[in-house]
Design an enzyme around this catalytic site. Structure first.
Site, PDB file in Angstrom:
ATOM      1  N   CYS A  38      17.564 -11.592  20.398  1.00 56.97           N
ATOM      2  CA  CYS A  38      16.756 -10.715  20.905  1.00 56.97           C
ATOM      3  C   CYS A  38      15.812 -11.463  22.243  1.00 56.97           C
ATOM      4  O   CYS A  38      16.632 -11.939  23.101  1.00 56.97           O
ATOM      5  CB  CYS A  38      15.732 -10.025  20.287  1.00 56.97           C
ATOM      6  SG  CYS A  38      15.035  -8.577  21.008  1.00 56.97           S
TER       7      CYS A  38
ATOM      8  N   GLU B  55      17.806 -11.020  11.628  1.00 60.18           N
ATOM      9  CA  GLU B  55      17.110 -11.485  10.369  1.00 60.18           C
ATOM     10  C   GLU B  55      16.349 -10.725   9.582  1.00 60.18           C
ATOM     11  O   GLU B  55      15.719 -10.844   8.430  1.00 60.18           O
ATOM     12  CB  GLU B  55      16.336 -12.402  10.941  1.00 60.18           C
ATOM     13  CG  GLU B  55      15.167 -11.955  11.644  1.00 60.18           C
ATOM     14  CD  GLU B  55      15.483 -11.438  13.206  1.00 60.18           C
ATOM     15  OE1 GLU B  55      16.429 -11.398  13.275  1.00 60.18           O
ATOM     16  OE2 GLU B  55      14.297 -11.030  13.564  1.00 60.18           O
TER      17      GLU B  55
ATOM     18  N   HIS C  65      18.282  -7.975  15.888  1.00 64.08           N
ATOM     19  CA  HIS C  65      17.551  -8.837  15.187  1.00 64.08           C
ATOM     20  C   HIS C  65      18.179  -8.821  13.735  1.00 64.08           C
ATOM     21  O   HIS C  65      17.803  -8.073  12.736  1.00 64.08           O
ATOM     22  CB  HIS C  65      16.004  -8.132  14.737  1.00 64.08           C
ATOM     23  CG  HIS C  65      15.024  -8.288  15.788  1.00 64.08           C
ATOM     24  ND1 HIS C  65      14.186  -9.334  15.924  1.00 64.08           N
ATOM     25  CD2 HIS C  65      14.840  -7.669  17.063  1.00 64.08           C
ATOM     26  CE1 HIS C  65      13.614  -9.359  16.929  1.00 64.08           C
ATOM     27  NE2 HIS C  65      13.777  -8.464  17.680  1.00 64.08           N
TER      28      HIS C  65
HETATM   29  N1  GLN Z   1      11.248  -7.589  24.847  1.00 63.71           N
HETATM   30  C1  GLN Z   1      11.171  -8.734  24.343  1.00 63.71           C
HETATM   31  C2  GLN Z   1      11.064  -9.632  25.496  1.00 63.71           C
HETATM   32  O1  GLN Z   1      11.243  -9.212  26.684  1.00 63.71           O
HETATM   33  C3  GLN Z   1      11.931  -9.008  23.308  1.00 63.71           C
HETATM   34  C4  GLN Z   1      11.878  -8.341  22.186  1.00 63.71           C
HETATM   35  C5  GLN Z   1      12.430  -9.005  21.029  1.00 63.71           C
HETATM   36  O2  GLN Z   1      12.664 -10.092  20.903  1.00 63.71           O
HETATM   37  N2  GLN Z   1      12.283  -8.188  19.844  1.00 63.71           N
HETATM   38  O3  GLN Z   1      10.611 -10.826  25.383  1.00 63.71           O
END
Ligand code: GLN
Length: 201
Positions: A88, A177, A175
């Site tokens: 992410c 995890e 995610h």
């Molecule tokens: N939207 C977040 C960002 O731009 C990332 C979201 C996440 O890691 N769950 O940093």
């Protein structure tokens, strides 16, 4: 798990712990047999066999990396062939506009305000066996908007790339995890152990 020789040592895996959900990654890695070190300053990077960059908030993480002087040590680690896993916000941190470790451009919050969070069943090339998809949880997730030829696409959602590999680096938009499914971490640790066994042999 693939053949780990009896004399191979326990891999030491760092989890970038400036911000975000690093603790869940640490628990999953430890359950898979890795020694885990939280990484906050450059000295923490020394001697790592692998590194995870977790989800969180990429703007905050960018500031933390700059403040602590972690950019060069992290790039050197990746350049030495040490496996990295970004999830992410971690995928965003690896891209051309941030650490510059992956030859991709991430699009932040790409799935839009209407669907900030969602789940999808994904088959990931080289990570899941055909017919046994992984339940992936996306939270304000990025996607890969552009990538170079060295980047292998592992999975897409509605034609948007959400998982990639480039040599020793794996990055996913979701995610892994927070579900009980540890296959992404296990695949990452396979890279870590393969490199360790190769170096020992
Ligand atoms: N939207 C977040 C960002 O731009 C990332 C979201 C996440 O890691 N769950 O940093």
């Amino acid at each position: 798990m693939s053949g780990v020789s009896a004399d191979s040592r326990e891999p030491l895996v760092g989890v970038l712990a400036l911000q975000g959900d690093f603790a869940a990654h640490a628990r999953m890695l430890a359950a898979l047999g890795a020694a885990v070190r939280e990484v906050r300053v450059p000295a923490d990077v020394t001697g790592l066999d692998g590194l995870v960059i977790p989800g969180g908030e990429s703007t905050t993480m960018t500031l933390g990396i700059a403040r602590e002087g972690l950019g060069d040590p992290l790039r050197e680690l990746a350049g030495a062939g040490v496996p990295l896993l970004g999830t992410c916000a971690g995928l965003i941190m690896l891209d051309r506009d941030h650490l510059g470790i992956l030859d991709v451009t991430a699009h932040r919050n790409a799935f839009g305000r209407q669907i900030r969070s969602f789940e999808a069943d994904l088959e990931l090339t080289g990570i899941t066996h055909p017919g046994t998809p992984l339940r992936a949880v996306f939270i304000r997730a990025p996607w890969v908007a552009d990538h170079g030829s060295a980047v292998q696409i592992l999975a897409s959602v509605d034609d948007h790339i959400v998982a990639v590999r480039q040599a020793n680096v794996i990055a996913v938009s979701f995610h892994p995890e927070i579900t009980g499914d540890d296959r992404v971490h296990a695949a990452f640790l396979d890279l870590v152990r393969a490199r360790l066994n190769g170096a020992a042999g």
